[in-house]
Design a protein around this motif. Sequence first.
Motif, mmCIF file in Angstrom:
data_model
loop_
_atom_site.group_PDB
_atom_site.id
_atom_site.type_symbol
_atom_site.label_atom_id
_atom_site.label_comp_id
_atom_site.label_asym_id
_atom_site.label_seq_id
_atom_site.Cartn_x
_atom_site.Cartn_y
_atom_site.Cartn_z
ATOM 1 N N CYS A 785 -2.592 -4.363 -8.428
ATOM 2 C CA CYS A 785 -1.064 -5.045 -8.454
ATOM 3 C C CYS A 785 -0.211 -3.924 -9.108
ATOM 4 N N ASN A 788 0.706 -1.087 -8.201
ATOM 5 C CA ASN A 788 2.088 -1.599 -6.741
ATOM 6 C C ASN A 788 3.368 -1.868 -7.867
ATOM 7 N N LEU A 825 -1.311 -2.492 -2.622
ATOM 8 C CA LEU A 825 -1.434 -1.485 -3.307
ATOM 9 C C LEU A 825 0.400 -0.990 -2.640
ATOM 10 N N THR A 826 0.455 -1.072 -1.208
ATOM 11 C CA THR A 826 1.111 -1.043 -0.464
ATOM 12 C C THR A 826 2.486 -2.410 -0.383
ATOM 13 N N LEU A 829 6.349 -2.407 -0.923
ATOM 14 C CA LEU A 829 7.181 -0.867 -0.897
ATOM 15 C C LEU A 829 8.366 -0.500 0.220
#
Length: 846
Positions: A785, A788, A825-826, A829
Motif C-alpha cells: 500500500c 502504491n 499495488l495498482t 492508479l
Amino acid sequence: WAHWPLPSSAGFVVGHAGLYQALAMFAVAYFIIGMTVLSVCAIATNGALDAGGAYYMISRALGPEFGGSIGIMFFLANVCGSALYVLGLVEAVVDSFGIPPGQEAGTGIHVLPQSYWYELLYGTVLLALCLLVCLVGASIYAKATFLIFLIVAVVLGTVLVSFFATQPLKVPIHLPKSNGTETDNGFFTGFSLSTLRDNLGGKYGVDYTTGQMMSFSSVFAVMFNGCTGIMAGSNMSGDLKRPSYSIPRGTISAVLFTYLVYNLLAFLMCATCNRILLQKDYGFLRDISIFPPLVTVGIYAATLSAAMSNLIGASRILYALARDDLFGRALALAKKTSASGNPVMAVILSWLVVQVVLFSGKLNTIASVVTTFFLLVYATVNLACLALEWASAPNFRPTFRYFTWHTCLLGIAGCCVMMFLISPVSASASLGFLLLLLLALHYLSPSSTWGYISQALIFHQVRKYLLMLDVRKDHVKFWRPQMLLMVQNPRGSSRLIDFVNDLKKSGLYVLGHVELQDLDMLPSDPLQSQQESWLSLVDKLNVKAFVSLTLAPSVRHGVRQLLFTSGLGGMRPNTLVLGFYDDEAPQDGLARHPAFTSAREEVPLGFPPLRTPNTPKLLSAREYVGIVADALKMLRNVLLARQLESLDKAWELRRAASPAPTIHVWPVNLLRPDSARYADTCSLFLLQMACVLNMARAWRRARLRLFLCVEAGTMPHAQEEKLRQLLKDLRIQAQIQLVPWDAITRLHWQTCQGSPGGPAEEQEEEEGVVNFPTNTAQVSDEYVCAANKLVLEQSPAPTVRFLYLPRPPADTSLYPLYLHQLELLTRGLGPTVLVHGVSAVTSTQL
C-alpha cells in the motif's frame, strides 16, 4: 461477329505510311489484338458468361472497382466508336451524293447539300436506323449482320478482281478549299514496279478533312479503329447460346481473316495506285472498280454494321452495369427490358450519348480518343487474365489453353506503349478518369459477392513471403511486439483493443477468445457463426488485427492452445496481453463507442451482454495467475492491463491544455525492493514497450517520465547518470525523476526481520529463474500500500502508467496472495500496464 475491314481505311494508311510502315502498323495492331484475344478466350472458357462481355469478364476477375471503371470506359469507347462509324458513313454518302463545294445547285446524283448541320442531320438519320434495328433485338441484328456479311464478301471479291481487271486510268480528285474547290489528279497505273517502289516508304501529308499534318501515331489511331471489332462477339455474350464455344472460334477466325485481308489489300494498293490517289481520294476503290455502285454499297453496309455493332455493344455494357447496381440509382433506368429481354432503355440511353458525340463533326477528331479507350480496355482484359493466372487458383482452369502469363504481359505492355505513342494527352486523361472512377467506386459502391482476385493474389504472395520469413534469422535489432490480446467479451474491452493496437508497432496483432464448450456435445462448430461478428468488430474499431477463436474446457486450456497455435512461421505472438483480474463490474464500451453509435448506420452486434456484478466469473484467481505462469514458461512476454477502459485516449491526447500528457514508467520491481535493478531483461522490455507506445502517431505528444527509486547513501546522481547513459544508448528520450523511497523499503525490512529465517535465508534470484515463494509471503500489505501511494503521489497524473510485473511464485497455493498484492499495488492508479519481459528486445548496435 467481328467488323469486316474497311478497304478505304487501308488506302488511307498505305497512302500516308507507305507499304513498309503500313505492314508494321498492321503487325503491331494485330499483335496487341492477338494477345488480347488469347486472354478473352481464356476468360470466356472459364465458366458461364453473362451480359456485358469484357465488362463482365473484368468485373468478375478484378472486382467491382476495376470492373465498374473499365465498364464505363468501354461503354464510352463503344459509344465514340459508333459515332466514328456513323461519321465515316456520312462522309462516304456526301462524297458520293453531295453537291460539290462551290456549286449552289446539284447535278445528276450529287443532290445532297454539304455543311456541318446537314452532315449532322444525315448522321442523325443513319443513327436512327441503327437504333431501330437494335430496338427490335439481338435476333434481327444478327440477321442484318449476316446479310451485311454476304454483301461485304461479294464487294471484297469484286475489289480484288478490279485490281487485275481495270485498265490504267486517271482519276480527277476534287478537294475542298476555303474559296471553292481544287482539282488534283490521281493515277491507277495497274501493276507497276515503279509505283510499288514509290509507295514503299512513308510520306505523310495533310488530312484534307481536318487540315492536320498526319504522323505514324495519328494514322495508327485511324487504322486501329477498324480492328476493334474483336470485342463485338464478347459484348453480345448475354445473347449467345454458347458464349464459351462461340467467342473463341468466332474471334480468332475473324482476327486471322481480317489481318490477311488488310495485308493483301495494302500490297495491291501500293502496286497499282499512286500516292496522290491513296492520300486524297478516300473513295478511290469505287473509281477503279469494275462495278462502282457495288463498292459504294459494300462500304455503306460495312460501316453501318460497325456502327450498329458498337451501339448494341454499348447498350449491353450499360445494361450489365445497371444490373450490377455499381452506380446505384444513376443507372436504374437502364435496367428496364422488353418482354423478350431486350434492354430497350439501355439502347435508347446509348443512342442519346452517341447522338451527343456526333456533334464533334469530324471523323479523325475522335479517332485517337476511341483508340485510347479501346487500348485501355484491352490492357485491362489482359490484366484480368494475368491476375487469374498469377493467383494460381485451382478453379481457374479455362478450356482454352493457348495462353501464358507472358502473352498477357506482352498485351498489357503493347497497349500501354501504343496508348502514349498515339496521344500522350488522351492516354493521361483516360488514366486519370479511370483513377477517379476507381476511387469513387471504392468508397461508394456496395460490396459484391463476385470474389476478389486481389484476395487470391495477396494469399499467393503472403504464403510465399511467410515461407521466406525464417525464425532462425531473427535479430534483436529488428524485434517488434507481436500481440495476443485475450478478450472475454468485446463489449467491455473496446478501449483496451484500441490501446494494444497502438502498442503493436506494425507487428502481428491477434484478438483471442476462448469459448467454454465441448465440441463432442454440439451438432456443429459454434465459432463459425461468431467469426463474422468479430471481423465486423475489427473493421468498425479500425484496428489491424486478426481474430483467433477456440473451444476449450477451461480458459487456461484455451489460452494455451492459442499461444501454441496462433500465427504462422515467423509471425507468431511473442507477447500475451490480459485484462486485469479484479471485482470491478465491466462497462459496455461498444454502446458508447462512436463507431457503434452512428445515427447513419445501425450495427448489429453478435456479442452477449456483459456479466453483472453478481454473476460468477468464468475463471478463478488461481487459473488467471496460472495463465500468466504458462505464458512465461512458454517464453512469452506478459502484459496485464488494468482500468484501460477508463482511458479516453481522444480527450487525453488532444486536449490543448498544458502540460503535455505524460507516460509514467517504473522500471523497478516494486514488490522486490531487495533486488531492484534497472538493467535486467524485464526492465529493458518495460522501457521498450513505453517507448513503442510513445512512437505511435496518436501518442507522439506524450512525454515519457522515468522514475528512479533511490535510497540514502547510494550515490543517487551516479545512478541517474548511469540510467541517462543507458537511455542515450537506446535512443529513448525520457525525463528522469529521482524518487526517495527509504520509508517504503524500511517497511519491507521490518517485515523481513520479523519473519522466521529473515532475509539471510533467501537465495539471490538469477535473471530468468522463478521467484521463490518466500518473497511473496514476506511482502506485507502495508508495504504494498505504501508503494502504491508512492506511485500515486507523483504528479501531474499521467495518461497511463507502466509498472514492473514480477513473476508468479512457484508455489501455486500462493497465486491468490500474488494477485492480491498486484491489486493493492495498482489500486486507484487509473490506466496501468504491468509488464514482464523474458526476451531481449533492445539493441545499441547500428
